[in-house]
Design an enzyme around this catalytic site. Structure first.
Site, PDB file in Angstrom:
ATOM      1  N   VAL A   1       0.842  -1.196   0.000  1.00  0.00           N
ATOM      2  CA  VAL A   1       0.000   0.000   0.000  1.00  0.00           C
ATOM      3  C   VAL A   1       0.874   1.241   0.000  1.00  0.00           C
ATOM      4  CG1 VAL A   1      -1.591   1.371   1.391  1.00  0.00           C
ATOM      5  CG2 VAL A   1      -2.023  -1.043   1.015  1.00  0.00           C
TER       6      VAL A   1
ATOM      7  N   SER B   1     -37.255  30.192  -1.426  1.00  0.00           N
ATOM      8  CA  SER B   1     -36.618  31.515  -1.559  1.00  0.00           C
ATOM      9  C   SER B   1     -37.135  32.532  -0.540  1.00  0.00           C
ATOM     10  CB  SER B   1     -36.820  32.131  -2.957  1.00  0.00           C
ATOM     11  OG  SER B   1     -36.227  31.320  -3.907  1.00  0.00           O
TER      12      SER B   1
ATOM     13  N   GLU C   1     -33.355  30.784  -5.208  1.00  0.00           N
ATOM     14  CA  GLU C   1     -33.535  29.750  -6.235  1.00  0.00           C
ATOM     15  C   GLU C   1     -33.410  30.266  -7.663  1.00  0.00           C
ATOM     16  OE1 GLU C   1     -36.949  26.886  -4.813  1.00  0.00           O
ATOM     17  OE2 GLU C   1     -37.433  28.954  -4.358  1.00  0.00           O
TER      18      GLU C   1
HETATM   19  C1  LIG Z   1     -10.905   9.913  -6.195  1.00  0.00           C
HETATM   20  C2  LIG Z   1      -9.981   9.244  -7.151  1.00  0.00           C
HETATM   21  C3  LIG Z   1      -9.882   9.779  -8.407  1.00  0.00           C
HETATM   22  C4  LIG Z   1      -9.039   9.174  -9.326  1.00  0.00           C
HETATM   23  N1  LIG Z   1      -8.983   9.710 -10.581  1.00  0.00           N
HETATM   24  C5  LIG Z   1      -8.180   9.135 -11.500  1.00  0.00           C
HETATM   25  C6  LIG Z   1      -8.107   9.641 -12.810  1.00  0.00           C
HETATM   26  O1  LIG Z   1      -8.767  10.627 -13.148  1.00  0.00           O
HETATM   27  N2  LIG Z   1      -7.301   9.024 -13.689  1.00  0.00           N
HETATM   28  C7  LIG Z   1      -6.541   7.935 -13.333  1.00  0.00           C
HETATM   29  O2  LIG Z   1      -5.817   7.434 -14.141  1.00  0.00           O
HETATM   30  N3  LIG Z   1      -6.607   7.435 -12.107  1.00  0.00           N
HETATM   31  C8  LIG Z   1      -7.410   7.991 -11.176  1.00  0.00           C
HETATM   32  N4  LIG Z   1      -7.483   7.462  -9.930  1.00  0.00           N
HETATM   33  C9  LIG Z   1      -6.772   6.203  -9.667  1.00  0.00           C
HETATM   34  C10 LIG Z   1      -5.360   6.396  -9.194  1.00  0.00           C
HETATM   35  O3  LIG Z   1      -4.545   6.795 -10.255  1.00  0.00           O
HETATM   36  C11 LIG Z   1      -4.872   5.084  -8.643  1.00  0.00           C
HETATM   37  O4  LIG Z   1      -5.725   4.722  -7.598  1.00  0.00           O
HETATM   38  C12 LIG Z   1      -3.504   5.234  -8.091  1.00  0.00           C
HETATM   39  O5  LIG Z   1      -2.596   5.553  -9.071  1.00  0.00           O
HETATM   40  C13 LIG Z   1      -3.059   3.980  -7.351  1.00  0.00           C
HETATM   41  O6  LIG Z   1      -1.871   4.252  -6.641  1.00  0.00           O
HETATM   42  P1  LIG Z   1      -1.730   4.004  -5.090  1.00  0.00           P
HETATM   43  O7  LIG Z   1      -0.350   4.276  -4.719  1.00  0.00           O
HETATM   44  O8  LIG Z   1      -2.720   4.772  -4.330  1.00  0.00           O
HETATM   45  O9  LIG Z   1      -2.084   2.456  -5.002  1.00  0.00           O
HETATM   46  P2  LIG Z   1      -2.467   1.603  -3.737  1.00  0.00           P
HETATM   47  O10 LIG Z   1      -3.922   1.665  -3.509  1.00  0.00           O
HETATM   48  O11 LIG Z   1      -1.597   1.946  -2.603  1.00  0.00           O
HETATM   49  O12 LIG Z   1      -2.089   0.151  -4.290  1.00  0.00           O
HETATM   50  C14 LIG Z   1      -2.778  -0.381  -5.380  1.00  0.00           C
HETATM   51  C15 LIG Z   1      -2.242  -1.757  -5.746  1.00  0.00           C
HETATM   52  O13 LIG Z   1      -0.941  -1.629  -6.298  1.00  0.00           O
HETATM   53  C16 LIG Z   1      -0.033  -2.551  -5.705  1.00  0.00           C
HETATM   54  N5  LIG Z   1       1.275  -1.894  -5.661  1.00  0.00           N
HETATM   55  C17 LIG Z   1       1.507  -0.619  -5.312  1.00  0.00           C
HETATM   56  N6  LIG Z   1       2.810  -0.339  -5.474  1.00  0.00           N
HETATM   57  C18 LIG Z   1       3.396  -1.467  -5.933  1.00  0.00           C
HETATM   58  C19 LIG Z   1       4.734  -1.783  -6.291  1.00  0.00           C
HETATM   59  N7  LIG Z   1       5.699  -0.919  -6.229  1.00  0.00           N
HETATM   60  N8  LIG Z   1       4.976  -3.025  -6.702  1.00  0.00           N
HETATM   61  C20 LIG Z   1       3.999  -3.958  -6.793  1.00  0.00           C
HETATM   62  N9  LIG Z   1       2.704  -3.691  -6.459  1.00  0.00           N
HETATM   63  C21 LIG Z   1       2.428  -2.474  -6.048  1.00  0.00           C
HETATM   64  C22 LIG Z   1      -0.634  -2.844  -4.365  1.00  0.00           C
HETATM   65  O14 LIG Z   1      -0.251  -4.134  -3.942  1.00  0.00           O
HETATM   66  C23 LIG Z   1      -2.108  -2.713  -4.580  1.00  0.00           C
HETATM   67  O15 LIG Z   1      -2.648  -3.946  -4.956  1.00  0.00           O
HETATM   68  C24 LIG Z   1      -8.283   8.035  -8.964  1.00  0.00           C
HETATM   69  C25 LIG Z   1      -8.388   7.507  -7.688  1.00  0.00           C
HETATM   70  C26 LIG Z   1      -9.234   8.102  -6.787  1.00  0.00           C
HETATM   71  C27 LIG Z   1      -9.353   7.547  -5.417  1.00  0.00           C
END
Ligand SMILES: Cc1cc2nc3c(=O)[nH]c(=O)nc-3n(C[C@H](O)[C@H](O)[C@H](O)COP(=O)(O)OP(=O)(O)OC[C@H]3O[C@@H](n4cnc5c(N)ncnc54)[C@H](O)[C@@H]3O)c2cc1C
Ligand code: FES
Ligand code: FES
Length: 1288
Positions: A227, A1033, A1214
């Site tokens: 994570v 309103s 409104e």
């Molecule tokens: C509100 C919201 C809006 C979003 N909008 C967009 C958007 O507009 N466009 C878009 O492209 N994305 C969007 N996202 C998605 C976002 O890009 C991904 O959720 C994010 O990049 C995941 O990264 P994280 O570090 O939070 O992953 P985590 O939730 O921390 O991990 C995700 C998974 O990746 C694995 N993992 C993480 N790092 C590694 C590593 N180094 N090696 C192996 N496995 C690994 C973990 O085991 C886990 O299974 C949005 C997300 C949210 C919550």
């Protein structure tokens, strides 16, 4: 343990989508030896990830108790908060920005607010206040050419040049304000770099400090997730079954933090990636940076700043969401993943097979991604990225794409080609086979046409594909391909500008202007009426000290409540099995209809479903537990057996089954048959409008505290109608109303959604409290709130309009239907208002309107700002446009010809004067420079094929208030204490509309004392009984009359004392009055405006008065994707004499933007079984900062008066909403321009909301035809006329 109860940080959605929970995280980077500050959504932050970090909440930024920060002060004083629920999040986003950039650019400010939603303000004042921090800008409020930062005061100019000054103390404050510093012990801790292990009963969280250790752990726990940002994994946190025994947190591993342009540590966040790209791209030769530029383009619009600052590159790559934006481009750009495991290191391509999860191309369970290698591009290579989402920013893509082509050196012969799409299947998809077939081809029109054909064949999207929008998504496949084709062509020939770029420069040029009113020069400077006094809670909103229901500290023995809702739209309840739920640790009890001692709801609606469910989301029972998590787990274990019944879901179904809530409402004017006979032409048509979610930032919340004596109960509730809460709770508990004390300090947004619904939530909590004898808190999660509560009524209208060649409408026959949902709620009133208001500003001599409220098995729809008028208004304007199209006359001409003139009568014979309607209209034509801009729009459209502009001006006649006198009654209670201070209470509720601020202004004028003497505490049934709902309103003005009455009574009582001592001070008079045994407390009362409506005679004085306005909007659409941007809006509103112009302008702007949401963005989806699917900000898009017009001007019509309301004011809460339809019609105008050029019929229908999908599909062209009617004709069509180049 000592709980700090920092309640300033708000909980608005729990899924990272609203920004209300924003905090600033500061971490020490031991490699760079730097402290990094960034905003984060605390709802997604695992507490264990915070070790070594400093978390700054809004309380740490500034407080009234200590000292407020300039960020907070400016926001409050520029009227940047209304309900205040989003405000701490706004403050934190800008605070984090300013900690990193003392003088940010406007672009940085706007992008810092990408992830923060506000449902009240319309964002303009927020941007204005923060613009004062920007480089080379002063606040844009003044327009004098002087910089406000040079002064001690920040001011706004009115049209007549009277300055309304707000003290800000900017310079001194900025210089002397000290931000909290990073705790030095955290730096030491981080330098020591020990492995950290946190254990709970179920989960172990390990944060290793070396890669070696991480790999050993991964070998030991191959299933353990890594994570980092938790923005992917964390979304499942509410699922009590989704848990991981071990979680690894690799954020402290140096190898995963490295950051170079080509090799990015997998734990680096997306904001860091963006920053490094922005910094490095200009330093490198352009040919090397093509993939970086494409990445940067996606990073600018991906999510909000909080998510970008948390989400890691590795997490993004591995979680492989179908719509994730970076993966297609990383893959097209041939990026490489550097993997490591305890067995060693290796590299794999981040290619389509990896993205598809093919085993041979995937990472092993024991492996981790250490870094991502993103190669340089070469001279003969072109790479582009595209995305289209429901909203420009902070919205998942509907479709995205990464495309790359490599040419043989110096030629246009394709050597290599990659095309990848996201948002189509469950993973990113590659058009691999198509690409292979195109190798060796030249980059020309024939190649393009074949590429489109191949891609459409290869990337399959069956008609029933999940996510819907199939034709649109398929169109985007080829539209993106075409845009890439143009960009590459441009690169190859270096002679044209690319089509798409202008769309990404959005928001850079925001100009806003709000014109306040002048007060009478003779008015006492102490008299605050008519002045832009700051919201009474403004500062508290910004510091987080304003208390909402969920901020009330837990009381002794308090339980949490979660409800079990129906999963069937219509069914008999065969059994409810609660046995498993009762086994869940912490669960205390389960409450059902059987536990209600009195009446289970009201005559129309049950609080707990008993024998039958009538919609998905209906509450069946409630689980009370020690914690919310336990209550939710318990709720999941309740088993309900159903016997299906046939549901009715849509208006069409309801018509078929004759399923209505009330009998038809009908109005007739003139002789309709004669009217049609005299008309030159008759047209018929239909309009469908979707519903709308209220999406108040504070979800429904209630805290019920049983008192020890006499079965009394305190109910703290977020409602617009405390009296109804009191009544329903009392009747459910079989008590008299005098035992139920309702309290509402403030509500975090309501918009009509908290009139009827909160009473049922209060009943559920009260019954649970009654059963358990313990206090119960029931704060709905966002998804539950959206599932249960219903919203604005979807609308279907059929029209038949007869008109003359000169545009005069002779007759109209309207049939209006609304989808009321499963109970009556306010649907009867809403359909009545639709029938009464459907004429808008138009005098249709022969008119028949029939209205029907359909009964269906959807959650019951309810009141929503505008109360039917937004639907009715759009409907009649659609008819006007249809007439204009048929006659070929300019739309504004047809509007003018048909507008009411002079003194007139409505269809129900109410008299009114249209003078101010015309004044607003003419003023709006002038202020917006309509005619010359229309010419420019036409000129632009002649020169551009793929982009079109549109402009529209809309008039409005809005009727204020209710069609029955007793709805307008109001009470107040005013106490004067012996020190001269005054406590004002009244029956109105603070929803963000500034009602209390205005009440204090009124009390100040009436008692002739400064505002500082007067306080408002809370709205309570114990002080002012029987309050009507705060809505329509008129909430402010009717309560104002009651407050005025009470104050005048007191002032009169003080008369003899004042006459005796005319030079005395207020305090002297009060003290003397007390000695003379004069009562210093008075109740005030307002009987209400006299209104009535007789549906038998079809006559009435249905509304107290009318309010007029006009709005002109200009937009630009991208015909290839359906994206639009709001270029400019001018609003002229007849607010008469505004008691507080800053508040009223805030209401107009906020309502307008909410209207823009209804008409262009917000779309609710239901499954075929009647289950609402749009239940969070991820799937339901309300307007964000990026949606406000680049230029936004609001003017109050001068010299207007209203003899009916207090101080000649008008209720503007409104009215601004419907003016949002000017954007709808401007888009329609742009679409019409596109269709005209393409030789398509102009009498087309556009339904609401006018989403990207509808806009795109209405701009019918070769690409839309390709995916629909003539897939194989395309080959012969393409080379003919592609209109490749256009002027920007
Ligand atoms: C509100 C919201 C809006 C979003 N909008 C967009 C958007 O507009 N466009 C878009 O492209 N994305 C969007 N996202 C998605 C976002 O890009 C991904 O959720 C994010 O990049 C995941 O990264 P994280 O570090 O939070 O992953 P985590 O939730 O921390 O991990 C995700 C998974 O990746 C694995 N993992 C993480 N790092 C590694 C590593 N180094 N090696 C192996 N496995 C690994 C973990 O085991 C886990 O299974 C949005 C997300 C949210 C919550
Ligand atoms: S509550 Fe965290 S983003 Fe909405
Ligand atoms: S003030 Fe922003 S949501 Fe109410």
């Amino acid at each position: 343990p000592f709980a700090v109860h920092l309640s300033g940080t708000k909980y608005g959605c729990g899924v990272g989508g609203c920004g209300a929970c924003t905090v600033m995280l500061s971490t020490y980077d031991p490699i760079a030896k730097k402290i990094r500050h960034h905003p984060a959504n605390s709802c997604l932050l695992p507490i264990s990830s915070l070790h070594g970090a400093a978390v700054t909440t809004v309380e740490g930024v500034g407080s009234i108790k200590n000292r407020i920060n300039p960020i907070q002060e400016r926001l409050a004083k520029c009227h940047g908060s209304q309900c205040g629920f989003c405000t701490p999040g706004m403050v934190m986003s800008i605070y984090a920005l300013l900690r990193n950039h003392v003088k940010p650019s406007m672009e940085q400010i706007i992008s810092a607010l990408d992830g923060n939603l506000c449902r009240c303000t319309g964002y303009r004042p927020i941007i204005d206040s923060y613009a004062s921090f920007a480089k080379q800008t002063c606040c844009q409020l003044r327009g004098t050419g002087q910089c406000c930062l040079d002064q001690e005061e920040l001011g706004c100019s009115s049209s007549a040049g009277v300055r309304v000054v707000i003290k800000l103390f900017i310079l001194t404050f900025l210089k002397t304000y000290k931000s909290l510093s990073f705790p030095p012990q955290r730096i030491v801790q981080e330098q020591q770099r020990k492995t950290l292990i946190f254990c709970s009963k179920r989960t172990t969280w390990i944060s290793p400090s070396t890669l070696k250790e991480l790999l050993e752990l991964k070998a030991k726990y191959p299933k353990a997730p890594l994570v980092v940002g938790n923005t992917s994994l964390g979304l499942k946190k509410n699922d009590c079954d989704a848990y991981h025994p071990v979680i690894l947190h690799p954020l402290r591993i140096p190898e995963m933090q490295v950051f170079s342009i080509t090799d990015d540590g997998a734990a680096c966040c997306l904001a860091q990636l963006r920053d490094i790209l922005m910094e490095t791209i200009p330093k490198l030769p352009e040919e090397k940076t093509k993939i970086y530029q494409a990445l940067l383009q996606q990073l600018r619009t991906l999510a909000g700043e909080q998510i970008r600052s948390m989400a890691s590159l590795g997490g993004h790559v591995v979680s492989r969401g179908s719509a994730w934006d970076l993966n297609p481009i990383l893959s097209a750009g041939k990026s490489v993943l550097n993997l490591a495991s305890d067995g060693g290191k290796r590299q794999i391509f981040l290619n389509d097979q990896f993205l598809a999860g093919h085993k041979h191309a995937d990472i092993e369970p024991k492996e981790v991604i250490v870094s991502v290698l993103i190669p340089y591009s070469t001279k003969d290579e072109f790479i582009s990225a595209f995305r289209q989402a429901d909203r420009q920013k902070n919205a998942f893509s509907i479709v995205n794409a990464g495309l790359r082509v490599l040419f043989s050196p110096g030629t246009d012969t394709i050597v290599d080609l990659s095309i990848l799409y996201g948002g189509i299947g469950s993973t990113t998809l590659s058009a691999r086979k198509s690409c292979e077939k195109l190798i060796g081809r030249q980059w020309n029109d024939q190649m393009l046409s074949e590429a489109c054909k191949l891609v459409l064949e290869e990337i399959s999207l069956p008609p029933s594909a999940s996510g819907g929008k199939v034709e649109y998504r398929r169109t985007l496949l080829v539209s993106f391909l075409f845009r890439f084709y143009l960009e590459v062509l441009h690169g190859l020939h270096q002679m044209i500008k690319c089509v798409s770029k202008a769309f990404y420069n959005y928001c850079s040029d925001l100009k806003t202007h709000s014109c306040l009113q002048d007060v009478d020069p003779g008015q006492s400077p102490q008299d605050p009426v008519g002045r832009p006094v700051m919201h009474q809670s403004g500062i508290k909103h910004t510091t987080g000290e304003a208390v909402y229901i969920d901020d009330i500290r837990p009381v002794d023995g308090e339980l949490s409540l979660a409800v079990v809702t129906s999963v069937k739209a219509h069914a008999k309840i065969k059994s409810i099995d609660i046995s498993e739920a009762l086994q869940v640790p912490g669960v205390i009890n389960v409450v059902t209809a059987k536990d209600v001692p009195g009446k289970n709801g009201n005559d129309e609606e049950e609080a707990f479903a008993k024998d039958k469910v009538i919609c998905v989301g209906q509450i069946i029972c409630a689980v009370v537990a020690e914690t919310l998590t336990q209550a939710k787990c318990g709720a999941k274990k309740v088993k309900i057996a159903y016997e299906d019944l046939q549901p009715v879901l849509t208006i069409k179904d309801a018509i078929k089954h004759n399923s209505y809530i009330t009998k038809e409402r009908k109005l007739e004017k003139g002789d309709i048959e004669k009217g049609f006979k005299s008309a030159d032409k008759i047209i018929e048509g239909e309009l469908h409008m979707g519903g709308q979610e209220h999406f108040y930032l504070e979800t429904n919340s209630v805290l019920v505290i049983p008192r020890m004596e006499d079965k009394e109960m305190d109910v703290y509730v977020s409602t617009q109608h405390a009296t109804d809460v009191q009544k329903l709770v009392a009747s459910a508990l079989n008590l008299q109303s005098n035992k139920i004390m309702c309290h509402t300090k403030r509500v975090g947004g309501a918009f009509g959604g908290k009139i009827t619904k909160p009473s049922f939530f209060a009943v559920i909590a009260a019954v649970a409290a009654n059963k358990t004898g313990r206090p119960v808190r029931f704060a709905l999660e966002r998804d539950m709130d959206m599932l249960i509560t219903g919203g604005r009524h979807p609308f279907f209208g059929k029209y038949k309009v007869g008109f003359m060649k000169d545009g005069r409408i002779m007759a109209a026959d309207f049939q209006c239907y609304i989808n009321g949902g499963c109970t009556k709620d306010e649907s009867e009133l809403v359909i009545e208002y639709i029938v009464l208001k459907v004429d808008n500003a138009y005098n249709i001599p022969n008119l028949r309107v029939r209205g029907h409220a359909c009964k269906t098995n959807l959650p019951s729809n309810t009141a929503f700002r505008g109360f039917g008028f937004p639907q009715a208004g759009l409907f009649v304007e659609t008819c006007i446009v249809a007439v204009a199209t048929k006659t070929g006359l300019p739309h504004e001409k047809v509007r003018e010809i048909n507008m009411y003139k002079g003194v007139n009568r409505t269809a129900f014979k109410e008299k009114f004067d249209a003078e101010n309607l015309w004044k607003c209209w003419k003023e709006c034509l002038v202020k917006s420079d309509y005619h010359s801009r229309k010419t420019k729009v036409e000129e632009f459209n002649r020169k551009n094929y793929w982009k079109k502009k549109g402009i529209a001006i809309i008039p409005m006649k809005f009727s204020v208030g209710f069609n029955a006198t007793y709805f307008h009654q109001a009470g107040a209670l005013v106490h004067i204490y012996l020190d001269g201070s005054v406590l004002v209470t009244h029956g109105g509720i603070e929803l963000g509309q500034g009602i209390h601020t205005k009440m204090l202004q009124i009390a100040s004028r009436e008692l002739k004392i400064p505002l500082s003497y007067i306080h408002f505490c809370e709205t309570s049934s114990t002080t002012v009984p029987n309050g009507k709902y705060t809505a329509g309103s008129v909430g402010t003005e009717i309560n104002a009359r009651a407050v005025q009455d009470a104050c005048q009574i007191l002032w009169k009582r003080l008369d003899p004392i004042r006459r005796k001592n005319p030079k005395g001070k207020w305090e002297d008079w009060i003290s003397e009055a007390h000695k003379k045994s004069i009562s210093l407390s008075a109740t005030g009362y307002f009987k209400g405006y006299v209104t009535d409506m007789n549906w038998e005679s079809k006559k009435g004085h249905a509304f107290p008065y009318f309010l007029y306005g006009a709005a002109c909007s200009e937009v630009e659409i991208d015909c290839l994707t359906g994206a639009h941007k709001n270029i400019r809006t001018d609003i002229v509103m007849d607010a008469s004499f505004s008691i507080n112009p800053a508040i009223d302008i805030g209401q107009i702007e906020g309502a307008f933007i909410q209207g823009v949401g209804l008409y262009t963005l917000e779309e609710i989806y239901f499954s075929p079984e009647g289950e609402q699917l749009t239940l969070s900000p991820d799937t339901y898009k309300i307007p964000a900062v990026c949606d406000i017009p680049e230029q936004f001007h609001v003017y109050l019509l001068p010299n207007s008066c209203n003899s009916i309301a207090i101080y000649s004011s008008k209720g503007v809460g409104e009215a601004g909403f419907f003016l949002g339809s000017s954007v709808f019609f401007a888009i329609r105008d742009a679409v019409a321009a596109a269709r005209k050029e393409r030789g398509l019929p102009l009498d087309f229908t556009l339904n609401s909301p006018l989403t990207v999908e509808r806009i795109r599909m209405a701009c019918d062209d070769i690409f839309t035809k390709m995916v629909t009617v003539f897939p194989f004709l395309f080959l012969s069509l393409v080379p003919l006329n592609l209109h490749l180049y256009e002027e920007i």
